[in-house]
Design a protein around this motif. Sequence first.
Motif, PDB file in Angstrom:
ATOM      1  N   TYR A   1       0.831  -1.204   0.000  1.00 49.83           N
ATOM      2  CA  TYR A   1       0.000   0.000   0.000  1.00 49.83           C
ATOM      3  C   TYR A   1       0.867   1.257   0.000  1.00 49.83           C
ATOM      4  CZ  TYR A   1      -3.345   3.549   1.343  1.00 49.83           C
ATOM      5  OH  TYR A   1      -4.096   4.701   1.371  1.00 49.83           O
TER       6      TYR A   1
ATOM      7  N   ARG B   1      -3.157   2.524   5.924  1.00 46.58           N
ATOM      8  CA  ARG B   1      -4.268   2.009   5.128  1.00 46.58           C
ATOM      9  C   ARG B   1      -5.452   1.758   6.050  1.00 46.58           C
ATOM     10  NH1 ARG B   1      -3.441  -3.608   2.437  1.00 46.58           N
ATOM     11  NH2 ARG B   1      -3.757  -4.142   4.603  1.00 46.58           N
ATOM     12  N   ASP B   2      -6.655   2.073   5.564  1.00 52.23           N
ATOM     13  CA  ASP B   2      -7.873   1.920   6.366  1.00 52.23           C
ATOM     14  C   ASP B   2      -8.962   1.294   5.493  1.00 52.23           C
ATOM     15  OD1 ASP B   2     -10.064   2.166   8.028  1.00 52.23           O
ATOM     16  OD2 ASP B   2      -9.762   4.280   8.460  1.00 52.23           O
ATOM     17  N   ASN B   3      -8.847  -0.001   5.226  1.00 54.85           N
ATOM     18  CA  ASN B   3      -9.801  -0.668   4.334  1.00 54.85           C
ATOM     19  C   ASN B   3     -11.225  -0.660   4.867  1.00 54.85           C
ATOM     20  OD1 ASN B   3      -8.033  -1.200   2.275  1.00 54.85           O
ATOM     21  ND2 ASN B   3      -7.484  -3.218   3.040  1.00 54.85           N
TER      22      ASN B   3
ATOM     23  N   SER C   1     -12.776   1.688   6.047  1.00 52.06           N
ATOM     24  CA  SER C   1     -13.455   2.932   5.657  1.00 52.06           C
ATOM     25  C   SER C   1     -14.253   2.762   4.367  1.00 52.06           C
ATOM     26  CB  SER C   1     -12.450   4.081   5.518  1.00 52.06           C
ATOM     27  OG  SER C   1     -11.591   3.861   4.423  1.00 52.06           O
ATOM     28  N   LYS C   2     -13.924   1.752   3.565  1.00 53.38           N
ATOM     29  CA  LYS C   2     -14.718   1.481   2.361  1.00 53.38           C
ATOM     30  C   LYS C   2     -16.153   1.121   2.744  1.00 53.38           C
ATOM     31  CE  LYS C   2     -10.968  -0.328  -0.495  1.00 53.38           C
ATOM     32  NZ  LYS C   2     -10.483  -1.521  -1.226  1.00 53.38           N
TER      33      LYS C   2
ATOM     34  N   TYR D   1     -12.939   7.339   8.417  1.00 53.74           N
ATOM     35  CA  TYR D   1     -11.603   6.876   8.772  1.00 53.74           C
ATOM     36  C   TYR D   1     -11.584   6.543  10.253  1.00 53.74           C
ATOM     37  CZ  TYR D   1      -9.546   8.655   4.415  1.00 53.74           C
ATOM     38  OH  TYR D   1      -9.215   8.878   3.114  1.00 53.74           O
TER      39      TYR D   1
ATOM     40  N   THR E   1      -7.425   4.278   1.379  1.00 55.99           N
ATOM     41  CA  THR E   1      -7.526   2.974   0.739  1.00 55.99           C
ATOM     42  C   THR E   1      -6.786   3.016  -0.591  1.00 55.99           C
ATOM     43  OG1 THR E   1      -9.518   3.509  -0.507  1.00 55.99           O
ATOM     44  CG2 THR E   1      -9.835   2.692   1.747  1.00 55.99           C
ATOM     45  N   SER E   2      -6.805   1.890  -1.301  1.00 53.22           N
ATOM     46  CA  SER E   2      -6.168   1.869  -2.610  1.00 53.22           C
ATOM     47  C   SER E   2      -6.940   2.724  -3.618  1.00 53.22           C
ATOM     48  CB  SER E   2      -6.030   0.434  -3.120  1.00 53.22           C
ATOM     49  OG  SER E   2      -7.288  -0.198  -3.125  1.00 53.22           O
ATOM     50  N   ASP E   3      -8.218   2.981  -3.344  1.00 54.90           N
ATOM     51  CA  ASP E   3      -9.030   3.808  -4.239  1.00 54.90           C
ATOM     52  C   ASP E   3      -8.815   5.302  -4.020  1.00 54.90           C
ATOM     53  OD1 ASP E   3     -10.201   1.472  -5.254  1.00 54.90           O
ATOM     54  OD2 ASP E   3     -11.760   1.503  -3.715  1.00 54.90           O
TER      55      ASP E   3
END
Length: 124
Positions: A17, A55-57, A59-60, A65, A91-93
């Motif tokens: 990440y 990274r805070d997945n 949060s999707k 957050y 996130t990755s997005d």
Amino acid sequence: MGNTEKFTSDLADWLEYEQLVLEKIKGLGNNKWEKNTEIKGVDVIIWWHTAEIKRDNKSKDTGNYYFETSCWWKPSWIYKYDNVKLWIHGTSDKFSIILYEDLIKLLEEKGYWVGGWDGGASRG
């Protein structure tokens, strides 16, 4: 999966990440961001600034957050950085770049506290 295996797997994901964030920022034409290998507790060096990447997945799913502020009744990782200037969280997005000083102030003044992770010991 044991704790050591999970940590090793998570660490690989975190490092991946961090690289993704660096590539996205460099893709915007900013080539001054580099992975740090010398300063403890700092992921990235930007010119003379330092940044931490988290990274805070979750949060999707939540749309929020989560910043862990304590765990097992002790100040957590967010308070352990005295040389970080920027906090990168997301996130990755998508991710946000926040001035660390402003983030701490916001958390202390307006934070909405929740808990439950790490067997109920995490608060953020």
